[in-house]
Design a protein around this motif. Structure first.
Motif, short mmCIF file in Angstrom:
data_model
loop_
_atom_site.label_atom_id
_atom_site.label_comp_id
_atom_site.label_asym_id
_atom_site.label_seq_id
_atom_site.Cartn_x
_atom_site.Cartn_y
_atom_site.Cartn_z
N GLY A 1 -3.18 -47.57 -31.77
CA GLY A 1 -2.99 -48.65 -30.82
C GLY A 1 -4.09 -48.58 -29.77
O GLY A 1 -4.83 -47.61 -29.69
N ASP A 2 -4.18 -49.62 -28.96
CA ASP A 2 -5.19 -49.63 -27.90
C ASP A 2 -4.92 -48.51 -26.90
O ASP A 2 -3.78 -48.18 -26.60
CB ASP A 2 -5.17 -50.99 -27.19
N GLN A 3 -6.00 -47.89 -26.42
CA GLN A 3 -5.95 -46.77 -25.47
C GLN A 3 -5.34 -45.52 -26.10
O GLN A 3 -4.75 -44.69 -25.40
CB GLN A 3 -5.19 -47.15 -24.20
N GLN A 4 -5.47 -45.37 -27.41
CA GLN A 4 -4.94 -44.19 -28.09
C GLN A 4 -6.06 -43.38 -28.73
O GLN A 4 -7.15 -43.89 -28.97
CB GLN A 4 -3.94 -44.58 -29.17
N ALA A 5 -5.74 -42.11 -29.01
CA ALA A 5 -6.68 -41.20 -29.66
C ALA A 5 -5.98 -40.52 -30.83
O ALA A 5 -4.76 -40.39 -30.85
CB ALA A 5 -7.17 -40.15 -28.67
N LYS A 6 -6.79 -40.07 -31.78
CA LYS A 6 -6.26 -39.38 -32.95
C LYS A 6 -7.27 -38.33 -33.37
O LYS A 6 -8.48 -38.57 -33.38
CB LYS A 6 -6.06 -40.39 -34.09
N LEU A 7 -6.77 -37.14 -33.72
CA LEU A 7 -7.65 -36.09 -34.25
C LEU A 7 -7.84 -36.31 -35.74
O LEU A 7 -6.87 -36.50 -36.47
CB LEU A 7 -7.02 -34.71 -34.01
N VAL A 8 -9.10 -36.29 -36.17
CA VAL A 8 -9.42 -36.33 -37.59
C VAL A 8 -10.36 -35.17 -37.89
O VAL A 8 -11.08 -34.70 -37.00
CB VAL A 8 -10.05 -37.68 -38.02
N GLU A 9 -10.33 -34.69 -39.11
CA GLU A 9 -11.25 -33.63 -39.52
C GLU A 9 -12.13 -34.15 -40.64
O GLU A 9 -11.62 -34.68 -41.63
CB GLU A 9 -10.49 -32.38 -39.95
N VAL A 10 -13.43 -34.04 -40.45
CA VAL A 10 -14.40 -34.53 -41.41
C VAL A 10 -15.39 -33.41 -41.70
O VAL A 10 -16.09 -32.95 -40.80
CB VAL A 10 -15.15 -35.76 -40.87
N GLU A 11 -15.40 -32.97 -42.94
CA GLU A 11 -16.31 -31.92 -43.37
C GLU A 11 -16.31 -30.72 -42.40
O GLU A 11 -17.36 -30.25 -41.98
CB GLU A 11 -17.72 -32.48 -43.57
N GLY A 12 -15.11 -30.29 -42.05
CA GLY A 12 -14.95 -29.12 -41.19
C GLY A 12 -15.15 -29.36 -39.70
O GLY A 12 -15.05 -28.44 -38.91
N GLN A 13 -15.43 -30.60 -39.31
CA GLN A 13 -15.64 -30.92 -37.90
C GLN A 13 -14.40 -31.63 -37.35
O GLN A 13 -13.88 -32.55 -37.96
CB GLN A 13 -16.85 -31.85 -37.75
N LYS A 14 -13.95 -31.19 -36.18
CA LYS A 14 -12.83 -31.85 -35.50
C LYS A 14 -13.42 -32.98 -34.65
O LYS A 14 -14.27 -32.74 -33.80
CB LYS A 14 -12.06 -30.87 -34.63
N ILE A 15 -12.93 -34.19 -34.92
CA ILE A 15 -13.46 -35.38 -34.25
C ILE A 15 -12.30 -36.15 -33.64
O ILE A 15 -11.27 -36.35 -34.27
CB ILE A 15 -14.23 -36.26 -35.25
N ALA A 16 -12.49 -36.57 -32.40
CA ALA A 16 -11.49 -37.40 -31.71
C ALA A 16 -11.87 -38.86 -31.94
O ALA A 16 -12.97 -39.29 -31.60
CB ALA A 16 -11.48 -37.09 -30.22
N LEU A 17 -10.95 -39.61 -32.53
CA LEU A 17 -11.14 -41.03 -32.80
C LEU A 17 -10.37 -41.81 -31.75
O LEU A 17 -9.18 -41.53 -31.52
CB LEU A 17 -10.65 -41.35 -34.20
N PHE A 18 -11.02 -42.78 -31.10
CA PHE A 18 -10.41 -43.54 -30.02
C PHE A 18 -10.44 -45.03 -30.33
O PHE A 18 -11.38 -45.51 -30.97
CB PHE A 18 -11.17 -43.34 -28.70
N ARG A 19 -9.43 -45.75 -29.82
CA ARG A 19 -9.44 -47.21 -29.87
C ARG A 19 -9.30 -47.70 -28.44
O ARG A 19 -8.31 -47.41 -27.76
CB ARG A 19 -8.29 -47.74 -30.71
N VAL A 20 -10.31 -48.44 -27.98
CA VAL A 20 -10.32 -48.97 -26.62
C VAL A 20 -10.76 -50.43 -26.68
O VAL A 20 -11.86 -50.72 -27.19
CB VAL A 20 -11.26 -48.16 -25.70
N ASP A 21 -9.93 -51.32 -26.21
CA ASP A 21 -10.21 -52.75 -26.21
C ASP A 21 -10.60 -53.24 -27.61
O ASP A 21 -11.53 -54.04 -27.77
CB ASP A 21 -11.30 -53.10 -25.19
#
Length: 102
Positions: free
Chosen positions: A14-34
């Motif tokens: 949802g808007d203004q939310q974040a989710k942790l994803v792991e891609v090829e061993g890297q921890k990445i924060a995915l955000f949705r803003v506007d």
């Protein structure tokens, strides 16, 4: 060689939310803003706090451990105690799929 990898679908955030994803061993924060999706390294440059668990306000995320602030769009540091920004990853939307370039 860099490639785009599917990490989520657009209906998972949802808007203004974040989710942790792991891609090829890297921890990445995915955000949705506007309605836009952005991806940053999940690790705060101050002491390693998880940015995906931080508070999102506008285009800023605040680290939950010590309060450092980062620009979600660029990874630039906006407030101490962090002294340097975090890595930003290119994001593209293909249909309903969110893909991050790694």
């Amino acid at each position: 060689m860099a490639q785009f990898i599917k990490v989520a679908t657009t209906d998972e955030l949802g808007d203004q939310q974040a989710k942790l994803v792991e891609v090829e061993g890297q921890k990445i924060a995915l955000f949705r803003v506007d309605g836009a999706f952005n991806a940053l390294s999940d690790t705060c440059t101050h002491r390693g706090g998880p940015l995906s668990e931080g508070t999102v306000e506008g285009a800023e995320v605040t680290c939950p451990w010590h309060g450092a602030k980062f620009d979600i769009r660029t990874g630039a540091v906006l407030g101490p105690p962090a002294q340097q920004g975090v890595r930003s990853y290119p994001v593209r939307i293909t249909g309903a799929d969110i893909e991050i370039e790694v």
